[in-house]
Design an enzyme around this catalytic site. Sequence first.
Site, short mmCIF file in Angstrom:
data_model
loop_
_atom_site.label_atom_id
_atom_site.label_comp_id
_atom_site.label_asym_id
_atom_site.label_seq_id
_atom_site.Cartn_x
_atom_site.Cartn_y
_atom_site.Cartn_z
N GLY A 11 0.84 -1.20 0.00
CA GLY A 11 0.00 0.00 0.00
C GLY A 11 0.87 1.25 0.00
CE1 TYR A 139 -11.78 0.08 4.98
CE2 TYR A 139 -12.83 1.13 6.86
CZ TYR A 139 -11.72 0.94 6.06
OH TYR A 139 -10.55 1.60 6.34
CE LYS A 143 -9.11 -1.85 6.66
NZ LYS A 143 -7.67 -1.95 6.45
N PRO A 166 -6.16 3.35 12.99
CG PRO A 166 -4.94 3.54 11.02
CD PRO A 166 -5.75 2.57 11.81
CB THR A 167 -8.85 8.53 14.08
OG1 THR A 167 -10.12 9.12 14.06
CG2 THR A 167 -7.80 9.60 13.80
CG ASN A 168 -12.25 10.21 10.51
OD1 ASN A 168 -12.69 9.12 10.23
ND2 ASN A 168 -12.87 11.05 11.33
CD1 TRP A 204 -23.77 17.14 1.31
CD2 TRP A 204 -23.81 15.01 2.01
NE1 TRP A 204 -23.85 16.34 0.21
CE2 TRP A 204 -23.88 15.03 0.61
CE3 TRP A 204 -23.83 13.78 2.67
CZ2 TRP A 204 -23.95 13.86 -0.15
CZ3 TRP A 204 -23.90 12.62 1.92
CH2 TRP A 204 -23.97 12.66 0.53
CG ASP A 271 -25.77 16.31 11.11
OD1 ASP A 271 -25.19 16.85 10.17
OD2 ASP A 271 -26.39 16.95 11.98
N1 LIG Z 1 -7.87 7.11 4.95
C1 LIG Z 1 -8.40 7.00 6.16
O1 LIG Z 1 -9.06 7.93 6.65
C2 LIG Z 1 -8.19 5.74 6.97
C3 LIG Z 1 -8.74 5.70 8.27
C4 LIG Z 1 -8.55 4.56 9.04
C5 LIG Z 1 -7.84 3.49 8.53
N2 LIG Z 1 -7.34 3.54 7.27
C6 LIG Z 1 -6.59 2.37 6.80
O2 LIG Z 1 -5.25 2.78 6.57
C7 LIG Z 1 -4.74 2.09 5.43
C8 LIG Z 1 -4.26 3.11 4.40
O3 LIG Z 1 -5.32 3.93 3.99
P1 LIG Z 1 -5.09 5.08 2.89
O4 LIG Z 1 -6.11 6.10 3.12
O5 LIG Z 1 -3.66 5.41 2.85
O6 LIG Z 1 -5.51 4.30 1.58
P2 LIG Z 1 -5.27 4.75 0.04
O7 LIG Z 1 -4.63 6.06 -0.05
O8 LIG Z 1 -6.58 4.51 -0.66
O9 LIG Z 1 -4.22 3.67 -0.45
C9 LIG Z 1 -4.58 2.34 -0.58
C10 LIG Z 1 -3.36 1.57 -1.00
O10 LIG Z 1 -3.71 0.19 -1.11
C11 LIG Z 1 -3.25 -0.28 -2.34
N3 LIG Z 1 -4.06 -1.39 -2.82
C12 LIG Z 1 -5.42 -1.43 -2.92
N4 LIG Z 1 -5.78 -2.61 -3.44
C13 LIG Z 1 -4.64 -3.30 -3.67
C14 LIG Z 1 -4.38 -4.57 -4.21
N5 LIG Z 1 -5.35 -5.40 -4.61
N6 LIG Z 1 -3.09 -4.96 -4.33
C15 LIG Z 1 -2.07 -4.14 -3.95
N7 LIG Z 1 -2.27 -2.94 -3.42
C16 LIG Z 1 -3.54 -2.52 -3.29
C17 LIG Z 1 -3.32 0.93 -3.27
O11 LIG Z 1 -2.51 0.70 -4.38
P3 LIG Z 1 -2.80 1.36 -5.83
O12 LIG Z 1 -1.93 2.57 -5.88
O13 LIG Z 1 -2.38 0.31 -6.78
O14 LIG Z 1 -4.27 1.66 -5.89
C18 LIG Z 1 -2.81 2.01 -2.35
O15 LIG Z 1 -1.40 1.97 -2.28
C19 LIG Z 1 -5.85 1.18 4.93
O16 LIG Z 1 -5.69 -0.08 5.53
C20 LIG Z 1 -7.11 1.84 5.47
O17 LIG Z 1 -8.13 0.91 5.64
C21 LIG Z 1 -7.48 4.65 6.48
#
Ligand SMILES: NC(=O)c1ccc[n+]([C@@H]2O[C@H](COP(=O)([O-])OP(=O)(O)OC[C@H]3O[C@@H](n4cnc5c(N)ncnc54)[C@H](OP(=O)(O)O)[C@@H]3O)[C@@H](O)[C@H]2O)c1
Length: 312
Positions: A11, A139, A143, A166-168, A204, A271
């Site tokens: 990722g 989701y 998770k 992680p939070t948002n 919103w 909301d």
């Molecule tokens: N964003 C938030 O607010 C948030 C909050 C809480 C937890 N999280 C968790 O934190 C982590 C990172 O989130 P993020 O926001 O950084 O996500 P993101 O920016 O959407 O990045 C997702 C990553 O996963 C990769 N990925 C998705 N499907 C894949 C696959 N089949 N094979 C290989 N790589 C794949 C993507 O690669 P590509 O470049 O190829 O698409 C990208 O590098 C996740 O586990 C998410 O659930 C996020």
Amino acid sequence: MNKDSKITVFGGTGMLGSAIVRQFNKKGFENVNAPSRKEGFDLLSKEKVDSYIDVYKPDYVFLVAGLVGGIQANNKRQADFLYQNSMMILNVLEAIKNYSPKTKILYTGSTCIYPKENPQPINENRFMTGPLEDTNKGYAVAKGMGIVACQLYRMQYGINAISAMPTNLYGIKDNYDLESSHFIAAMIVKFVNAKKNGTPLQFWGSGKPRREALYADDCADACIYLIQNYDSPEIVNIGTGYDHSIKEYIDIAERVFNYDGEISWDASKPDGTFEKRTDIAKLKSIMPEYNPRGFEEGLKTVLKEDFNFDVS
Ligand SMILES: NC(=O)c1ccc[n+]([C@@H]2O[C@H](COP(=O)([O-])OP(=O)(O)OC[C@H]3O[C@@H](n4cnc5c(N)ncnc54)[C@H](OP(=O)(O)O)[C@@H]3O)[C@@H](O)[C@H]2O)c1
């Protein structure tokens, strides 16, 4: 962990993953690998994951990949969110068990694993204590399953797997597609469009719900610290320790963008949960220096890096 430890960030092209790679690069680590889908790597392919772990045998793995999105995307594609997020962690744990059992893995879940109703702030013990929010059940279940999988592979096979919640998040390389983005990214795009093109600004709901927003690089620091210093099946929240109302985030953005136009609110839109704040006492007890930056500072960096928008 040494400067030449073999580190893999699954990722690593995403927002959190690229922040983790950035922190390692800053600290001079020499062996950080971030296989991506662009190069043909796919975490949904058991063969590819097996082969990668077998050949590379990393010392440390960050599984921060996922199918990630805001309310709309989550709600529309619940089955995809369930399947993909489940398979990624299962493929990686199974490959580590079979080909590189000494690898330590940090898995990121999400605070969506907690029930929809919680005493505030939300403590780690709330996991699996009540019904989940309907709009992101796919989701959240995936998770939550990932957390349990880390605990069970540790128990049965001695795999050193830890899980952080992680939070948002917001930060450099966020997802700015309004159809699938989270609140902060959507707000930024709306302000950028309003400033550049005069697009009317509308948000919103009532603006009253309170939310956390953690800068991805601060989350990355915590993930790197945890993989080096934490070794337990129990989950750890990575939050901010404070929150703002949606309206307060918009007030900060208004100031940073120097925006003096109209802002309207679509009160017909829901909301959602009124308050969702994580308890970070456990993280602070493990990492006393954890002190995430305020929203205004993070927002200014994102605007500069992702939008070339000078707000100084
Ligand atoms: N964003 C938030 O607010 C948030 C909050 C809480 C937890 N999280 C968790 O934190 C982590 C990172 O989130 P993020 O926001 O950084 O996500 P993101 O920016 O959407 O990045 C997702 C990553 O996963 C990769 N990925 C998705 N499907 C894949 C696959 N089949 N094979 C290989 N790589 C794949 C993507 O690669 P590509 O470049 O190829 O698409 C990208 O590098 C996740 O586990 C998410 O659930 C996020």
